[in-house]
Design a protein around this motif. Structure first.
Motif, short mmCIF file in Angstrom:
data_model
loop_
_atom_site.label_atom_id
_atom_site.label_comp_id
_atom_site.label_asym_id
_atom_site.label_seq_id
_atom_site.Cartn_x
_atom_site.Cartn_y
_atom_site.Cartn_z
N ASP A 30 0.83 -1.21 0.00
CA ASP A 30 0.00 0.00 0.00
C ASP A 30 0.86 1.26 0.00
OD1 ASP A 30 -2.30 -1.55 -0.05
OD2 ASP A 30 -2.70 -1.35 2.10
N GLU A 31 1.92 1.27 0.83
CA GLU A 31 2.83 2.43 0.88
C GLU A 31 3.52 2.62 -0.47
OE1 GLU A 31 3.55 4.80 3.29
OE2 GLU A 31 1.73 3.97 4.17
N LYS B 20 1.12 4.06 -3.07
CA LYS B 20 0.94 5.51 -2.86
C LYS B 20 2.11 6.28 -3.47
CE LYS B 20 -1.40 5.28 1.56
NZ LYS B 20 -1.28 5.57 2.98
N LYS C 22 1.91 6.39 -7.26
CA LYS C 22 0.85 7.27 -7.74
C LYS C 22 1.24 8.76 -7.69
CE LYS C 22 -3.11 4.26 -7.05
NZ LYS C 22 -4.36 4.05 -6.33
N THR C 23 2.24 9.11 -6.87
CA THR C 23 2.67 10.52 -6.83
C THR C 23 3.25 10.92 -8.18
OG1 THR C 23 4.96 10.13 -6.09
CG2 THR C 23 3.25 10.39 -4.36
#
Length: 157
Positions: free
Chosen positions: A87-88, A91, A94-95
């Motif tokens: 999950d990290e 994220k 996606k940045t």
């Protein structure tokens, strides 16, 4: 705004070159599209959505130098479960920043050297490495194989 010939990065897809502009009518609406050549495909992106999609220019030489210097540093957090790590990392990807993408690749490549990754993390590593390599390759004028060799060598430092 971007112009024909600009080298860009489309987050979660990789790097490419804007090869042209084309006006198209889709569902009764006429819009201008950027034609972007990616390593394995050509994309058409509406001009009005470029900023919304997070499309940015490829990293400059100073940024690449920082990314490569950070690539050799070990920063694994062994307290997270694989799901939390996944999950990290998602994220970060996606940045759309090269720094976050390189961090994901570095972490997963190091983990893979110590212990085989599960199938989800293997896929994430493959995708993230492809995006990172496509940007560095385009920015440096190197082949993707040359970039992969450099990244692997940085992990051995």
């Amino acid at each position: 705004m971007f112009q024909i010939g600009d080298k860009i990065v489309y987050p979660m897809h990789g790097a490419g070159v804007i090869e042209g502009m084309e006006e198209k009518e889709i569902l009764g609406k006429t819009e201008e599209y950027f034609l972007i050549q990616m390593p394995n495909m050509q994309m058409m992106i509406p001009r009005g959505r470029i900023n919304q999609l997070g499309i940015r220019p490829v990293a400059d030489q100073a940024t690449l130098k920082v990314v490569m210097n950070n690539f050799a540093e070990e920063t694994n957090d062994d307290t997270l479960t694989w799901k939390q790590r996944y999950d990290e990392n998602l994220k970060k990807l996606k940045t759309g920043t090269i720094e976050d993408g390189a961090d994901v690749v570095k972490d997963l490549m190091r983990r893979n050297q110590k212990k085989a990754l599960n199938s989800s993390e293997k896929k994430m590593l493959e995708d993230a490495r492809g995006m990172l390599v496509s940007e560095i390759s385009l920015a440096q004028g190197l082949s993707q194989d040359e970039v992969l060799t450099v990244l692997e060598n940085e992990l051995r430092v």
